[in-house]
Motif scaffolding. Sequence first.
Motif, PDB file in Angstrom:
ATOM      1  N   ILE A   5       0.842  -1.199   0.000  1.00 11.65           N
ATOM      2  CA  ILE A   5       0.000   0.000   0.000  1.00 11.65           C
ATOM      3  C   ILE A   5       0.874   1.244   0.000  1.00 11.65           C
ATOM      4  O   ILE A   5       0.651   2.169  -0.778  1.00 11.65           O
ATOM      5  CB  ILE A   5      -0.965  -0.020   1.200  1.00 11.65           C
ATOM      6  CG1 ILE A   5      -1.926  -1.208   1.073  1.00 11.65           C
ATOM      7  CG2 ILE A   5      -1.733   1.290   1.309  1.00 11.65           C
ATOM      8  CD1 ILE A   5      -2.657  -1.560   2.339  1.00 11.65           C
ATOM      9  N   ARG A  41       1.112   4.010  -3.000  1.00  8.59           N
ATOM     10  CA  ARG A  41       0.830   5.429  -2.761  1.00  8.59           C
ATOM     11  C   ARG A  41       2.025   6.314  -3.042  1.00  8.59           C
ATOM     12  O   ARG A  41       1.874   7.499  -3.311  1.00  8.59           O
ATOM     13  CB  ARG A  41       0.321   5.624  -1.345  1.00  8.59           C
ATOM     14  CG  ARG A  41      -1.062   5.026  -1.202  1.00  8.59           C
ATOM     15  CD  ARG A  41      -1.761   5.431   0.032  1.00  8.59           C
ATOM     16  NE  ARG A  41      -3.102   4.853   0.015  1.00  8.59           N
ATOM     17  CZ  ARG A  41      -3.794   4.601   1.082  1.00  8.59           C
ATOM     18  NH1 ARG A  41      -3.305   4.886   2.276  1.00  8.59           N
ATOM     19  NH2 ARG A  41      -4.987   4.077   0.988  1.00  8.59           N
ATOM     20  N   THR A  76      -4.280  -2.695  -4.558  1.00  4.58           N
ATOM     21  CA  THR A  76      -3.465  -1.565  -5.005  1.00  4.58           C
ATOM     22  C   THR A  76      -2.859  -1.795  -6.380  1.00  4.58           C
ATOM     23  O   THR A  76      -2.383  -0.862  -7.000  1.00  4.58           O
ATOM     24  CB  THR A  76      -2.323  -1.265  -4.009  1.00  4.58           C
ATOM     25  OG1 THR A  76      -1.438  -2.390  -3.951  1.00  4.58           O
ATOM     26  CG2 THR A  76      -2.863  -0.934  -2.635  1.00  4.58           C
TER      27      THR A  76
END
Length: 146
Positions: free
Chosen positions: A2, A6, A53
């Motif tokens: 994750i 990001r 993701t």
Amino acid sequence: MIALARAGQGAGTPASDARAYLMASLQSDGGVAARTDALRVEYSAAALYALQTTGDGSAATTIRALSAWLLQRQRADGSWQGDTYLTAFSVIAVVPTMSDQAVRRRRLGLSARQQGAAGSWQDDPFLTAVALRALSVGSASPRRPR
């Protein structure tokens, strides 16, 4: 995974290796192994959340299996293990994989019903944050595995 996604590094080797590890950790029944049922729910929800993701479709089969496994573990009262944290965390992970809006709203109802009069969940800031995140997940458009 994750954090890498990001940070714009979700396609790199570390994220790819992490995806491969999570996909390989799936048991024959569709969940992730752990020493207790509650931990299986938590670990499976964490893996499902992390695998979402990826945008390349490599984890689509695993995402579907984890989502189905988690939904099979949901109790008739809408909870997972009768636990507020596991329920909220499972909602965060599984709801984005669902396309039926009525089912999505019903999955969120339990978290709102458990909110205390003061606005928190069990007077716990962490649990309240997780529950609020679960409630917000229902307002986003569903993501489908590719």
